[in-house]
Design an enzyme around this catalytic site. Structure first.
Site, PDB file in Angstrom:
ATOM      1  N   ARG A  41      54.313  89.704  66.233  1.00  0.00           N
ATOM      2  CA  ARG A  41      55.372  89.301  65.125  1.00  0.00           C
ATOM      3  C   ARG A  41      54.903  88.425  64.333  1.00  0.00           C
ATOM      4  O   ARG A  41      54.326  88.241  63.414  1.00  0.00           O
ATOM      5  CB  ARG A  41      56.826  89.115  65.992  1.00  0.00           C
ATOM      6  CG  ARG A  41      57.924  89.127  65.085  1.00  0.00           C
ATOM      7  CD  ARG A  41      59.157  89.347  65.839  1.00  0.00           C
ATOM      8  NE  ARG A  41      59.589  88.374  67.028  1.00  0.00           N
ATOM      9  CZ  ARG A  41      60.552  88.174  67.616  1.00  0.00           C
ATOM     10  NH1 ARG A  41      61.425  89.385  67.331  1.00  0.00           N
ATOM     11  NH2 ARG A  41      60.823  86.986  68.316  1.00  0.00           N
ATOM     12  N   HIS A  86      56.419  85.048  72.941  1.00  0.00           N
ATOM     13  CA  HIS A  86      57.796  85.708  73.112  1.00  0.00           C
ATOM     14  C   HIS A  86      57.160  87.128  73.877  1.00  0.00           C
ATOM     15  O   HIS A  86      56.539  87.740  73.584  1.00  0.00           O
ATOM     16  CB  HIS A  86      58.389  86.197  71.706  1.00  0.00           C
ATOM     17  CG  HIS A  86      59.707  86.656  71.751  1.00  0.00           C
ATOM     18  ND1 HIS A  86      60.706  86.177  72.520  1.00  0.00           N
ATOM     19  CD2 HIS A  86      60.150  87.829  71.322  1.00  0.00           C
ATOM     20  CE1 HIS A  86      61.885  86.780  72.556  1.00  0.00           C
ATOM     21  NE2 HIS A  86      61.619  87.819  71.798  1.00  0.00           N
ATOM     22  N   MET A 106      86.548 102.613  57.754  1.00  0.00           N
ATOM     23  CA  MET A 106      86.275 101.193  57.391  1.00  0.00           C
ATOM     24  C   MET A 106      87.079 100.270  58.070  1.00  0.00           C
ATOM     25  O   MET A 106      86.856  99.080  58.436  1.00  0.00           O
ATOM     26  CB  MET A 106      86.171 101.039  56.098  1.00  0.00           C
ATOM     27  CG  MET A 106      85.566  99.724  55.469  1.00  0.00           C
ATOM     28  SD  MET A 106      85.547  99.610  53.833  1.00  0.00           S
ATOM     29  CE  MET A 106      84.256 100.614  53.277  1.00  0.00           C
TER      30      MET A 106
HETATM   31  C1  LIG Z   1      65.991  85.965  70.200  1.00  0.00           C
HETATM   32  C2  LIG Z   1      65.076  85.301  71.065  1.00  0.00           C
HETATM   33  C3  LIG Z   1      65.518  84.859  72.158  1.00  0.00           C
HETATM   34  C4  LIG Z   1      66.514  85.319  73.117  1.00  0.00           C
HETATM   35  O1  LIG Z   1      66.437  86.562  73.407  1.00  0.00           O
HETATM   36  P1  LIG Z   1      67.593  87.102  74.345  1.00  0.00           P
HETATM   37  O2  LIG Z   1      66.987  88.610  74.746  1.00  0.00           O
HETATM   38  O3  LIG Z   1      68.793  87.258  73.875  1.00  0.00           O
HETATM   39  O4  LIG Z   1      67.596  86.527  75.555  1.00  0.00           O
HETATM   40  C5  LIG Z   1      64.276  84.091  72.663  1.00  0.00           C
HETATM   41  N1  LIG Z   1      62.914  83.580  72.111  1.00  0.00           N
HETATM   42  C6  LIG Z   1      63.104  84.141  70.936  1.00  0.00           C
HETATM   43  C7  LIG Z   1      61.705  83.522  70.112  1.00  0.00           C
HETATM   44  C8  LIG Z   1      63.941  84.781  70.155  1.00  0.00           C
HETATM   45  O5  LIG Z   1      63.533  85.165  68.974  1.00  0.00           O
END
Ligand SMILES: *Cc1c(COP(=O)(O)O)cnc(C)c1O
Length: 374
Positions: free
Chosen positions: A137, A166, A314
């Site tokens: 990403r 992530h 809606m």
């Molecule tokens: C949205 C996000 C999270 C949180 O994700 P959850 O699945 O809601 O716990 C954590 N880290 C990053 C980088 C995110 O974009």
């Protein structure tokens, strides 16, 4: 008490006592600091109110997606550290620095842009390096992160506060992907160690990581959906005790008898086999209540569960209460409990064929939020 700003019978109740409970519960489970993720209007719960409450409960850090969300929090008086998780544009860097927002640096180019803006302002930027370990990403690939990491460590205009990645598959306790991502992440962190610089905060775990993968907790965790008391996936193991923060209710606005064979709502997709009682509920897809719940969703009225019939419009939809009674102004629960029954976000999402996240963030500003349990 002044009158409510909106007399709309449809409202979201945000149970802040449950939010506080969930924060405590997650923290006790992981034993490391928590970055509360409040992007996308705090998953539909209200960005500022949720952030202020988490701050009052001692959350160590907050995370948002966009710089605009971070600025809104600063303007509302939020003072805890805030990391903006999204990719940055060079033109935004001054905004980050001026509002004391921490920057995700996801490439060498962006590091240079941050340095240039920081130098121009004469103020150092606080940064977290983003390493890509398999999500593809944003972030520098872990296998080529060394020069990037060394440049960040050597930077005169950046304070290296964190390094993170992530997880792509942490919702699934069985997935081998998470272990591989952790390994790649730790290899990237080892580059910092080799420079002799102090190790910044290493963070990796989203809600799935918190639930299923203790090895990913490291120095800080980043739960979003779990903080709101919702499981990320039907396969999730409920290893942390959390309570749903959101409930959604409306009131019956109309009652009638529909004769056998007469169709209900757009497209004439549903008709009763015998005369039946149908009530109308004043909420629809214009509020973010999914149209996919047409003839699939359910609501609670007078402690009973009833089906949505015909298409969700809606601003309204219809519910078949069969031969039962219901009256105008009766409470209608769409998310939450009534009597002994409960409708969860997870179940709603499954009926609508979406993930729970989409239900939460889809509920928009047309629905007033009411904060309880303060
Ligand atoms: C949205 C996000 C999270 C949180 O994700 P959850 O699945 O809601 O716990 C954590 N880290 C990053 C980088 C995110 O974009």
């Amino acid at each position: 008490m002044p009158p409510a700003a909106s007399e709309r019978p449809t409202r979201i109740a945000v149970h802040l006592d449950h939010l506080a409970f969930n924060l405590r519960s997650i923290r006790a489970h992981v034993g490391v600091p928590v970055m509360g993720i409040v992007k996308a209007n705090a998953y539909g719960h209200g960005l500022v109110s949720v952030a202020l409450h988490l701050q009052a409960q001692g959350v160590e850090q907050l995370g948002v997606a966009f710089v605009e969300e971070g600025i809104a929090l600063r303007q509302a008086g939020v003072t805890v550290p805030i990391l903006v998780l999204g990719g940055i544009f060079g033109r935004q860097v001054a905004q980050f620095i001026l509002h004391d927002l921490e920057i995700t640096v996801s490439s060498l180019d962006k590091l240079r842009q941050v340095e240039a803006a920081a130098q121009a302002l004469g103020r150092k930027a606080v940064i977290h390096l983003k390493v890509d370990t398999g999500m593809e990403r944003i972030g520098v690939h872990s296998y080529s992160a060394r020069p990037f990491i060394e440049a960040a460590v050597a930077s005169n205009w950046c304070i290296l506060k964190g390094i993170y990645s992530h997880l792509a598959c942490a919702d699934d306790p069985q997935s081998p992907m998470t272990g591989q991502q952790l390994e790649r992440f730790l290899e990237a962190c080892a580059h910092i160690e080799r420079t002799g610089a102090p190790m910044p905060l290493r963070h990796l775990a989203n809600s799935g990581g918190v639930l299923h993968f203790p090895a990913t907790w490291l120095d800080m965790v980043r739960p979003g959906i779990l903080l709101y008391g919702v499981q990320p996936d039907p396969a999730s193991r409920r290893s942390v005790d959390v309570r749903p923060v959101m409930s959604l209710a409306s009131q019956v606005v109309y009652f009638k008898v529909v004769k056998a064979g007469n169709t209900v709502s757009y497209g004439a997709t549903w008709a009763p086999e015998r005369d039946t009682r149908v009530v109308t509920i004043p909420i629809g897809y214009g509020d973010g209540y999914p149209r996919a719940l047409s003839s699939r969703g359910e609501v609670l009225i007078r402690g009973h569960r009833y089906p949505i019939v015909g298409r969700v419009c809606m601003d309204q939809f219809m519910v078949d209460i069969d031969q039962d009674s219901a009256w105008n102004e009766d409470e209608v629960v769409l998310i939450g409990s009534q009597g002994d029954d409960v409708l969860t976000v997870e179940a709603l999402a499954q009926q609508a064929g979406v993930i729970p996240y989409e239900i939460l963030v889809g509920l928009n500003d047309r629905i007033p939020r009411e904060y309880r349990g303060i």
